[in-house]
Design an enzyme around this catalytic site. Structure first.
Site, PDB file in Angstrom:
ATOM      1  N   ASP A  20       0.824  -1.221   0.000  1.00 28.19           N
ATOM      2  CA  ASP A  20       0.000   0.000   0.000  1.00 28.19           C
ATOM      3  C   ASP A  20       0.854   1.265   0.000  1.00 28.19           C
ATOM      4  OD1 ASP A  20      -3.050  -0.900   0.582  1.00 28.19           O
ATOM      5  OD2 ASP A  20      -1.661  -2.236   1.610  1.00 28.19           O
ATOM      6  N   HIS A  22       0.655   3.513  -2.436  1.00 26.92           N
ATOM      7  CA  HIS A  22      -0.275   4.544  -2.915  1.00 26.92           C
ATOM      8  C   HIS A  22       0.461   5.691  -3.598  1.00 26.92           C
ATOM      9  CE1 HIS A  22      -4.163   3.078  -1.342  1.00 26.92           C
ATOM     10  NE2 HIS A  22      -3.423   2.518  -0.397  1.00 26.92           N
ATOM     11  N   ASP A  60      -1.616  -2.155  -4.329  1.00 27.97           N
ATOM     12  CA  ASP A  60      -1.806  -0.704  -4.241  1.00 27.97           C
ATOM     13  C   ASP A  60      -0.485   0.046  -4.325  1.00 27.97           C
ATOM     14  OD1 ASP A  60      -4.527  -0.843  -4.184  1.00 27.97           O
ATOM     15  OD2 ASP A  60      -4.757  -0.407  -2.049  1.00 27.97           O
ATOM     16  N   ASN A 128      -6.756  -3.014  -4.866  1.00 25.58           N
ATOM     17  CA  ASN A 128      -8.068  -2.544  -5.314  1.00 25.58           C
ATOM     18  C   ASN A 128      -7.990  -1.147  -5.918  1.00 25.58           C
ATOM     19  OD1 ASN A 128      -7.509  -1.736  -2.517  1.00 25.58           O
ATOM     20  ND2 ASN A 128      -9.495  -0.748  -2.591  1.00 25.58           N
ATOM     21  N   HIS A 129      -6.916  -0.402  -5.673  1.00 21.97           N
ATOM     22  CA  HIS A 129      -6.776   0.923  -6.269  1.00 21.97           C
ATOM     23  C   HIS A 129      -6.180   0.840  -7.673  1.00 21.97           C
ATOM     24  CE1 HIS A 129      -7.601   4.063  -3.106  1.00 21.97           C
ATOM     25  NE2 HIS A 129      -7.762   2.931  -2.431  1.00 21.97           N
ATOM     26  N   HIS A 217      -4.356  -9.277  -0.886  1.00 25.20           N
ATOM     27  CA  HIS A 217      -4.788  -7.880  -0.740  1.00 25.20           C
ATOM     28  C   HIS A 217      -6.312  -7.861  -0.600  1.00 25.20           C
ATOM     29  CE1 HIS A 217      -3.968  -3.503  -1.349  1.00 25.20           C
ATOM     30  NE2 HIS A 217      -5.258  -3.505  -1.667  1.00 25.20           N
ATOM     31  N   HIS A 245      -3.722  -4.162   1.951  1.00 23.17           N
ATOM     32  CA  HIS A 245      -5.005  -3.462   1.949  1.00 23.17           C
ATOM     33  C   HIS A 245      -5.314  -2.792   3.279  1.00 23.17           C
ATOM     34  CE1 HIS A 245      -8.931  -2.229   0.645  1.00 23.17           C
ATOM     35  NE2 HIS A 245      -9.514  -2.876   1.639  1.00 23.17           N
ATOM     36  N   HIS A 247      -4.433  -0.604   6.355  1.00 18.35           N
ATOM     37  CA  HIS A 247      -3.419   0.439   6.445  1.00 18.35           C
ATOM     38  C   HIS A 247      -2.741   0.539   7.801  1.00 18.35           C
ATOM     39  CE1 HIS A 247      -4.316   3.114   2.709  1.00 18.35           C
ATOM     40  NE2 HIS A 247      -4.318   1.812   2.418  1.00 18.35           N
TER      41      HIS A 247
END
Length: 697
Positions: A20, A22, A60, A128-129, A217, A245, A247
């Site tokens: 993650d 991001h 992610d 998922n992002h 995830h 996933h 955080h």
């Protein structure tokens, strides 16, 4: 054996674990725009400093499904800077790579491509992002995979069942079966597990010699009846699960006493929501695996922006003020000012001696004003801290305690303002709100044609990915299908029509037909957008996301209006992709030279012939008898550990192979393995310490 050799000898895998990241989150924000880029740079630099064998990402990597040009450019630049070089790769891949890397035209690990010079391979699943979308099922990771910078694995194309084939790695006498499963809607994957539609393949031979590592995830915490994946669903032969996933950083491995494996949750590398779970110290992990033993070192991230959060309940200050106190709003504002000032002073003390930490911290003060208090002007309050905090627009978050639900049974007089208080909706996704709304109004304003899941998915596409036609297309598609159904059934009377529509709607709930209808409607919406030439472009992430209660990143993506303009892509020059095959069993030379390729047959070995026992393997197994006991230890310290680069090249991979066995995710092995460890410091020279056990219980 010396400590350095124990840590970094030729039989020890060194893996950097992160999830993650991001990349690109709030990249247009003047203060926080570079946070995700700085942290990725730190992670890759840490991998190079520790001379890891490879990097494992748990999904992610990107924050947006359609990353901006700046985001892709920065990512490619950093991967090229840190992951390319002449350092030899000291492990081999023994499985069929056409199955492992099935999303690219170059189905082999990037370090085996003689046209590339990779020193640190990156293996990543999607989240998922940055999930695959469109008719081709491509995602941003596939762009990096095609360019030879990332090895994208764990992509399941089927919506009915999942079969996970591991990437089989070997370094010296140590062998890792690396399993991966990219993000799948939690409700769908939950149903697959319940229906025994999830299968994990295992090597048929020498199963107890493999360290089984699984990257997933999904939701780990329960957000609904089926909106998560229980740990008990996962197979009991696994040794370590890397959970993405979620955080909140819970990187210290915890043991699942039922399935007898360990779970590590590295958490996000950047705070994407101002929730308590994001306030924990961010870490990445340095995993060492030798035989069936592991050691996980926590590495704190120094470039992460500080985040402090505190709750204030005004009702607890009755000795200072009450709702009837004169100028009570001014006194409440003064109290909040004092609390924020205290948090700023605490952040400054923590930042001393850490020059890489950004100067302005994130501050969130959650004020519970239940009991008759009034909220003050947060915009005026925030002006006092513009020069001191990174999120001046949303320092204060007012909330009230959840009201008791009264009269819910009287569905005609439902007070939705009570059901949808701030704390009631905090942390819920769009689908959850849609389902909650229509459950509370089952008889009065219930949907007649659409299902809650279909409407929720359409709204999520509209919110998260700016598909403006998703809701309209779903309604139109479902209306046409229902009309055809009624015509085929020959229903004419109004009462029969209502009954048949209800039956038709209920028959599709939670079925593959419902998912296919949703997918078809969304595909129509995307096709219409492409016909109009309406590309949403890059999202403006300058507005802060809403405060959420859960610690994962669900529902944290705002959707400002798209930017104007369309760029013209340059035409790339293609070339033939050639894998190294068995030649990868030799380390890459220190210079720029390239070794000769092996025969094509060695490159494309079938996955069903991965590990047939040979005399060569027998001798290798015999040499590793001192590590046959299953041992696991966990190192919770943040201390830096001595690093020594392995110099001896690995032995050449065996050319013969053996088969896989299917292991259903719901099957319980009669010889299930118990994992135990002793974290005492009696043997300081051996980081892989712990009591051994010779058989599975």
């Amino acid at each position: 054996m010396s400590s350095g050799n124990t840590l970094d000898d030729e039989d020890t895998f060194k893996i950097l674990i992160a999830t993650d990241i991001h990349l690109g989150y709030l990249e247009k924000d003047a203060i926080r725009g570079n946070d995700s880029y700085n942290t990725l740079d730190e992670i890759l630099k840490c991998a190079k400093t520790n001379q890891v064998d490879f990097i494992l990402l748990g999904g992610d990597l990107f924050h947006d499904n359609k990353p901006s040009r700046r985001c892709l450019h920065n990512c490619i630049t950093m991967l090229r800077q840190y992951c390319m070089g002449d350092s030899p790769i000291r492990f081999n891949i023994l499985s069929d790579q056409t199955v492992n890397f099935n999303t690219t035209q170059f189905p082999w690990a990037n370090y085996q491509d003689e046209n590339l010079n990779i020193s640190i391979p990156v293996f990543s699943i999607h989240g998922n992002h940055d999930d695959p979308t469109g008719a081709e099922g491509l995602c941003a990771l596939d762009l990096l995979s095609a360019s030879g910078l990332v090895n994208h694995f764990g992509h399941s194309r089927s919506v009915e069942k999942v079969e996970i084939s591991p990437v089989l790695l070997q370094k010296g006498t140590s062998k890792i079966a690396l399993y991966g499963l990219g993000s799948i809607p939690d409700e769908r994957l939950y149903r697959m597990f319940v229906n025994n539609k999830v299968t994990m393949l295992r090597p048929r031979e020498e199963q107890d010699d493999w360290f089984n590592l699984f990257a997933i995830h999904q939701n780990r915490s329960k957000h609904g009846p089926t909106n998560y994946i229980p740990e008990q669903f996962l197979d009991d032969f696994l040794d370590l699960v890397v959970w993405g996933h979620e955080h909140e950083c819970l990187i210290t491995p915890t043991r699942n006493e039922q399935q007898l494996f360990y779970v590590t949750q590295p958490g996000s590398s950047v705070a994407t929501s101002l929730s308590p779970g994001e306030a924990t110290k961010k870490h990445i992990g340095l995993l060492r695996v030798k035989g069936r033993k592991m050691n996980l070192e926590k590495i704190p991230l120094k470039t992460v922006r500080q985040f402090l959060i505190q709750d204030v309940v005004l009702a607890d200050y009755q000795d200072v003020f009450t709702p009837d106190t004169p100028q009570v709003t001014k006194k409440v504002e003064n109290l909040c000012y004092a609390k924020v000032t205290e948090m700023l002073e605490e952040a400054e003390r923590e930042r001393l001696g850490c020059p890489l930490t950004p100067e302005k911290p994130l501050i969130r003060l959650r004020v519970d004003y239940s009991g008759g208090f009034e909220a003050f002007n947060t915009s005026r309050f925030s002006q006092k801290f513009v020069e001191h905090v990174a999120n001046p627009k949303d320092i204060i978050h007012f909330l009230r305690r959840r009201e008791q639900k009264e009269g819910v049974k009287d569905e005609v007089n439902v007070d939705y303002s009570k059901l949808l208080k701030t704390t009631a909706v905090e942390g819920l996704r769009v689908e959850d709100l849609v389902k909650q709304y229509f459950e509370a109004a089952e008889q009065t304003v219930q949907l007649s044609l659409l299902t809650e899941q279909g409407m929720g998915k359409a709204i999520q596409e509209f919110v998260d990915k700016d598909e403006k036609d998703a809701i309209e297309e779903l309604i139109t598609y479902q209306l046409e299908k229902t009309q055809r159904h009624l015509q085929a059934r020959g229903v004419t009377t109004e009462q029969d029509i209502d009954t048949e529509i209800q039956r038709f709607r209920d028959s599709k709930k939670n079925t593959a037909e419902e998912e296919n209808e949703i997918k078809e409607a969304i595909s129509r919406a995307k096709a219409h957008r492409q016909e109009r030439g309406n590309d949403p472009g890059h999202l403006d992430m300058s507005d802060e996301v809403a405060d959420v209660a859960m610690d994962s990143d669900e529902g944290s993506v705002p959707f400002p209006p798209p930017t104007r303009g369309r760029g013209r892509g340059g035409r790339g020059r293609g070339g033939r992709g050639r894998g190294r095959g068995a030649a990868s069993s030799e380390p890459k030379p220190a210079g720029r030279g390239r070794s000769q390729k092996s025969s094509a047959t060695a490159q494309s070995r079938n996955i069903m012939q991965a590990f047939q026992a040979t005399s060569q393997r027998s001798s290798r197994t015999g040499a590793a008898t001192s590590y046959t006991a299953d041992e696991m230890t966990i190192d919770d310290s943040d201390e830096d550990m001595p690093v020594m680069k392995a110099t001896r090249p690995p032995p050449r991979a065996a050319s013969s192979s053996s088969s896989f066995t299917k292991y259903s995710s719901q099957s319980q092995s009669q010889s299930s393995r118990g994992v135990a460890f002793d974290d005492s410091d009696d043997d300081e020279d051996n980081p892989f310490k712990g009591p051994s056990f010779s058989s599975r219980r």
